[in-house]
Design an enzyme around this catalytic site. Structure first.
Site, short mmCIF file in Angstrom:
data_model
loop_
_atom_site.label_atom_id
_atom_site.label_comp_id
_atom_site.label_asym_id
_atom_site.label_seq_id
_atom_site.Cartn_x
_atom_site.Cartn_y
_atom_site.Cartn_z
CG HIS A 16 6.62 3.66 -4.23
ND1 HIS A 16 6.09 2.56 -4.87
CD2 HIS A 16 6.23 3.57 -2.94
CE1 HIS A 16 5.40 1.85 -3.99
NE2 HIS A 16 5.47 2.44 -2.81
N GLY A 61 0.77 2.15 2.74
CA GLY A 61 -0.12 2.28 1.59
C GLY A 61 -1.56 2.02 2.01
N GLY A 62 -2.01 0.80 1.78
CA GLY A 62 -3.42 0.41 1.98
C GLY A 62 -4.03 0.88 3.29
CG ASN A 95 2.39 5.81 -1.49
OD1 ASN A 95 1.76 6.57 -2.23
ND2 ASN A 95 3.21 4.88 -1.96
CD1 TRP A 96 -3.50 7.82 1.29
CD2 TRP A 96 -4.56 9.61 0.45
NE1 TRP A 96 -4.14 8.44 2.32
CE2 TRP A 96 -4.81 9.55 1.84
CE3 TRP A 96 -5.13 10.65 -0.29
CZ2 TRP A 96 -5.58 10.50 2.50
CZ3 TRP A 96 -5.90 11.59 0.37
CH2 TRP A 96 -6.13 11.51 1.75
CD GLU A 155 3.13 0.54 -5.84
OE1 GLU A 155 2.65 1.68 -5.84
OE2 GLU A 155 2.93 -0.29 -4.92
P1 PGA Z 1 1.34 -1.15 1.52
O1 PGA Z 1 2.19 -0.14 0.61
O2 PGA Z 1 1.33 -0.60 2.92
O3 PGA Z 1 -0.03 -1.18 0.89
O4 PGA Z 1 2.05 -2.48 1.46
C1 PGA Z 1 3.34 0.47 1.10
C2 PGA Z 1 3.96 1.37 0.06
O5 PGA Z 1 3.93 1.04 -1.12
O6 PGA Z 1 4.50 2.44 0.39
#
Ligand code: PGA
Length: 251
Positions: A95, A234-235, A9-10, A97
């Site tokens: 998600h 993510g990261g 997930n960018w 966020e």
């Molecule tokens: P992260 O993000 O690996 O940077 O903790 C995961 C995500 O939000 O899907």
């Protein structure tokens, strides 16, 4: 046996040029994944969706969001027909966020999941509790609500296509992983909840991923369990070598 899934997930990262540079060097990663029956996915920004579709093969390209209506006066939104038109057949829904900053409620998630499935697209539905809810031992209550409200009343056959990601909000981008024991416990609970709603046959086919500070050095501790079908990252999915390292750690 369910295949393992490695999904990046960018978020709001990478220009179109940067996405293109990534796409151009993925073929050896895709071959390796195929050889080991691992399914790869990436959710880039809207602007890079078509770039990744055109310059990769063998990777599921997903939108990070989608509206549940086909068209209309919704400034800033994108629709399912727009995604399908460029060959994108999957989208993240709910998600954390988006739940936090964009008021994405379980209700809204449900509408999106229904529309995606009606259009033969794959929803990747994210659930998970906040730190406060975790500390108050509300994890299962919150996750059960998210699953029941988000995934209610779906066509049984279509439900099998849904991918769920358990992502404790307190572990996303923080380096504070949920332990594999916690992840396994909650993911098993999610599977039981789906079983209550749709029966054993369906619950055994749904893929359930873990997400939250997954890195090349810890991914194996999650995916070595039969309960956890993959990771949403993510990261650590942003750099090609790190994406490759996530894959090599699980094969
Ligand atoms: P992260 O993000 O690996 O940077 O903790 C995961 C995500 O939000 O899907």
């Amino acid at each position: 046996m369910r295949n393992k899934i490695l999904f990046g997930n960018w978020k709001m990262n990478k220009t179109n040029d940067e996405a293109l540079a990534f796409a151009k060097v993925t073929s050896s990663i895709v071959s390796l994944a195929k050889e080991h029956h691992v399914v790869l996915g990436i959710a880039p920004s809207y602007l890079a969706l078509e770039t990744l579709k055109m310059h990769t093969e063998g990777i599921i390209i997903a939108s990070q969001n989608v509206h549940y209506l086909d068209h209309g006066a919704y400034t800033g939104e994108i629709s399912i027909p727009m995604l399908k038109n460029i060959g994108v057949n999957s989208a993240l829904v709910g998600h954390s966020e988006r739940r936090t900053y964009d008021n994405e409620t379980n209700e809204k998630c449900h509408l999106k999941i229904v529309s995606l499935l009606q259009n033969d697209m794959v929803p990747l539905y994210c659930v998970g509790e906040t730190l406060e809810q975790f500390n108050n031992k509300l994890t299962k209550k919150v996750v059960e609500e998210q699953i029941v409200e988000g995934l209610k009343d779906l066509d049984v056959e279509k439900m099998k296509k849904v991918i769920v990601a358990y992502e404790p909000v307190w572990s996303i981008g923080t380096g504070l992983n949920a332990s594999p024991e916690i992840a396994i416990d909650v993911i098993s609970f999610i599977r039981q909840t789906i079983e209550k709603m749709y029966g054993k046959e369906v619950s055994e086919q749904v893929h359930i991923l873990y997400g939250g500070s997954v890195k090349p050095n810890n991914i194996h501790s999650y995916l070595s369990s039969d309960e956890i079908d993959g990771a949403l990252v993510g990261g650590a999915s942003l750099e090609v070598e790190s994406f490759r390292a996530l894959l090599t750690a699980i094969i």
